[in-house]
Design an enzyme around this catalytic site. Sequence first.
Site, PDB file in Angstrom:
ATOM      1  N   ASN A 129       7.890 -29.354   4.315  1.00 25.45           N
ATOM      2  CA  ASN A 129       7.617 -29.380   5.765  1.00 25.45           C
ATOM      3  C   ASN A 129       8.827 -29.744   6.618  1.00 25.45           C
ATOM      4  O   ASN A 129       8.959 -29.266   7.736  1.00 25.45           O
ATOM      5  CB  ASN A 129       6.406 -30.273   6.077  1.00 25.45           C
ATOM      6  N   GLU A 227       6.985 -41.670  -0.597  1.00 20.77           N
ATOM      7  CA  GLU A 227       6.663 -41.388   0.803  1.00 20.77           C
ATOM      8  C   GLU A 227       5.553 -40.350   0.782  1.00 20.77           C
ATOM      9  O   GLU A 227       5.812 -39.173   0.509  1.00 20.77           O
ATOM     10  CB  GLU A 227       7.894 -40.833   1.534  1.00 20.77           C
ATOM     11  N   CYS A 261       3.935 -35.371   8.114  1.00 23.54           N
ATOM     12  CA  CYS A 261       3.242 -36.543   7.547  1.00 23.54           C
ATOM     13  C   CYS A 261       2.786 -37.490   8.645  1.00 23.54           C
ATOM     14  O   CYS A 261       1.704 -38.052   8.572  1.00 23.54           O
ATOM     15  CB  CYS A 261       4.146 -37.250   6.551  1.00 23.54           C
TER      16      CYS A 261
HETATM   17  P1  NAD Z   1       3.390 -31.808  -2.985  1.00 18.69           P
HETATM   18  O1  NAD Z   1       3.036 -33.168  -3.488  1.00 18.69           O
HETATM   19  O2  NAD Z   1       2.537 -30.682  -3.396  1.00 18.69           O
HETATM   20  O3  NAD Z   1       4.875 -31.417  -3.453  1.00 18.69           O
HETATM   21  C1  NAD Z   1       6.005 -32.218  -3.140  1.00 18.69           C
HETATM   22  C2  NAD Z   1       7.099 -31.945  -4.159  1.00 18.69           C
HETATM   23  O4  NAD Z   1       6.673 -32.394  -5.439  1.00 18.69           O
HETATM   24  C3  NAD Z   1       7.457 -30.457  -4.326  1.00 18.69           C
HETATM   25  O5  NAD Z   1       8.852 -30.341  -4.513  1.00 18.69           O
HETATM   26  C4  NAD Z   1       6.702 -30.079  -5.604  1.00 18.69           C
HETATM   27  O6  NAD Z   1       7.281 -28.982  -6.268  1.00 18.69           O
HETATM   28  C5  NAD Z   1       6.839 -31.368  -6.416  1.00 18.69           C
HETATM   29  N1  NAD Z   1       5.800 -31.572  -7.432  1.00 18.69           N
HETATM   30  C6  NAD Z   1       4.534 -31.082  -7.465  1.00 18.69           C
HETATM   31  N2  NAD Z   1       3.882 -31.530  -8.574  1.00 18.69           N
HETATM   32  C7  NAD Z   1       4.755 -32.330  -9.245  1.00 18.69           C
HETATM   33  C8  NAD Z   1       4.654 -33.110 -10.452  1.00 18.69           C
HETATM   34  N3  NAD Z   1       3.542 -33.169 -11.182  1.00 18.69           N
HETATM   35  N4  NAD Z   1       5.742 -33.819 -10.835  1.00 18.69           N
HETATM   36  C9  NAD Z   1       6.876 -33.804 -10.102  1.00 18.69           C
HETATM   37  N5  NAD Z   1       7.030 -33.078  -8.955  1.00 18.69           N
HETATM   38  C10 NAD Z   1       5.977 -32.358  -8.524  1.00 18.69           C
HETATM   39  O7  NAD Z   1       3.491 -31.942  -1.411  1.00 18.69           O
HETATM   40  P2  NAD Z   1       3.776 -30.779  -0.339  1.00 18.69           P
HETATM   41  O8  NAD Z   1       2.549 -29.953  -0.171  1.00 18.69           O
HETATM   42  O9  NAD Z   1       5.069 -30.108  -0.672  1.00 18.69           O
HETATM   43  O10 NAD Z   1       4.042 -31.658   0.986  1.00 18.69           O
HETATM   44  C11 NAD Z   1       3.038 -32.065   1.857  1.00 18.69           C
HETATM   45  C12 NAD Z   1       2.757 -33.550   1.666  1.00 18.69           C
HETATM   46  O11 NAD Z   1       3.956 -34.316   1.834  1.00 18.69           O
HETATM   47  C13 NAD Z   1       1.797 -34.083   2.687  1.00 18.69           C
HETATM   48  O12 NAD Z   1       0.867 -34.921   2.069  1.00 18.69           O
HETATM   49  C14 NAD Z   1       2.692 -34.893   3.626  1.00 18.69           C
HETATM   50  O13 NAD Z   1       2.037 -35.897   4.356  1.00 18.69           O
HETATM   51  C15 NAD Z   1       3.686 -35.437   2.667  1.00 18.69           C
HETATM   52  N6  NAD Z   1       4.889 -35.866   3.383  1.00 18.69           N
HETATM   53  C16 NAD Z   1       5.148 -37.210   3.475  1.00 18.69           C
HETATM   54  C17 NAD Z   1       6.276 -37.655   4.181  1.00 18.69           C
HETATM   55  C18 NAD Z   1       6.608 -39.127   4.287  1.00 18.69           C
HETATM   56  O14 NAD Z   1       7.755 -39.440   4.589  1.00 18.69           O
HETATM   57  N7  NAD Z   1       5.671 -40.031   4.061  1.00 18.69           N
HETATM   58  C19 NAD Z   1       7.121 -36.726   4.774  1.00 18.69           C
HETATM   59  C20 NAD Z   1       6.795 -35.369   4.674  1.00 18.69           C
HETATM   60  C21 NAD Z   1       5.683 -34.954   3.965  1.00 18.69           C
END
Ligand code: NAD
Length: 453
Positions: A129, A227, A261
């Site tokens: 995002n 995060e 987020c």
């Molecule tokens: P996601 O958890 O699906 O994926 C995030 C990353 O993790 C990707 O690079 C993905 O390929 C990797 N991943 C997926 N499964 C994994 C596993 N089993 N082991 C290791 N890596 C793995 O999240 P998304 O859909 O890409 O992002 C959206 C989410 O991120 C929302 O929940 C949002 O709130 C959160 N977010 C949080 C912050 C913050 O700073 N708190 C900032 C931005 C987004």
Amino acid sequence: MDVINPANNRKIGEVQEFTEEMVHDTVGTLEKGFAGWSGCSPAARSRILFKAAEIVRQEKDRLASILTAEQGKPLHEAGNEILGAAAVMEFYASIAGTISGRTLPRADYGYAFTKKSPLGVCGAIIPWNMPALIMAWKVCPALVTGNTVILKTASATPLTNIGMADILFRAGLPRDVLAVITGSGAVAGVALAADERIGHLSFTGSAETGDKIAKMINPRRTRLTLELGGSDPMIVCEDADMERAVKGAISGRFFNCGQTCTAVKRLFVAESIADEFVSRLKEGTEAIKVGNGAAEGTTMGPLNSASGLRDMEDAVKSVEDGGNIITGGTRLKGPGNFYSPTLITDPEPESVLMTEEIFGPVLPIVRFGDLSEAIRMANDSRFGLGASIWTKDLKTACEATDRIECGILWINRHMRIPPEVPFGGSKDSGIGRENGLAALEQYLTEKTVILTP
Ligand code: NAD
């Protein structure tokens, strides 16, 4: 792996799908690079980051086009994100020389001091995002403290991160100090989290993936920053500046097509001003221009994926019986993943809009009687990332500061996170802090030395 433009679902590029073996080999390369980088002077590290920031600023438009093409956000939002990443680079470049230990003089046994050292190879896993900004949040403090970094991009947005890494190398960063790896979470992400040579893993993404990673990492006691998601409440009090609050709610929810987020995900408005507030909010929401982020005049792009669009439709359908859709609620004509900005009043408290994180352009609105009721509803969530309160009354602001459960509270604004401030969540929104000086501690280990003459 194909990279897809979410505004038309056409392929715009291809990247390497890293296998488990390739991930482990890359960690090996960075392990070798650690000796040189950790021994390099803070001034040299600082110069590289300043130079990289300068190039990022010069090439802002080129990077913003890449970001818009793979992520969907409007060009002006993409440009601001790129500038935000440059500002983070400059902040860490400017404090590189100030990192130090502590001295603790003690007359009874001499004195004690502490020495802070980098950890080695640090891992970073990021979502799609805000790929440029989140990369900067993780890579800059890790590099400036003398660590090497392996960054796993999100499958949907690898090109922006590759572009930023290329700039860091052009600014003089040695090739064995940073690696960007592309591929799926199930293979490349898992391989990175499983590699026992990683000294610290910083993950940004969903709470569900965060849980899986924590289970893998905890038995080894590797340092972990999480995060995760949020369901930020915005509380609009009776005495709020209505115009500012309406604008804040619109940008807070519909910025980045609701895929942030810290987006406003639940809005609570004082009963006495609710009718007027909702009517102005509806007017502003209906003025949003949805379209291809690369087209002039677009103020909201598509959702990043077809599955995100389906999740969005399901979430809105599931609340139709309990709430009133006062605008939006429809999928827009494709081929891209477009959904209309949506407002829903009076959803059931247990509906998914109120209990889960909905990553898309829908805002539930609930009325409240007094501040205690608003704060109780705001805290009634498993998440605790950001929150905002809109009021002119200091006493109300102080009460919110004391009682709202979150990692960052804004008073009379929502969502700005300058590079100097610590950022992170409470409850299911995560552990650890990024940004600001707080992030440095996550990448350093502190040894205490007690010296008795
Ligand atoms: P996601 O958890 O699906 O994926 C995030 C990353 O993790 C990707 O690079 C993905 O390929 C990797 N991943 C997926 N499964 C994994 C596993 N089993 N082991 C290791 N890596 C793995 O999240 P998304 O859909 O890409 O992002 C959206 C989410 O991120 C929302 O929940 C949002 O709130 C959160 N977010 C949080 C912050 C913050 O700073 N708190 C900032 C931005 C987004």
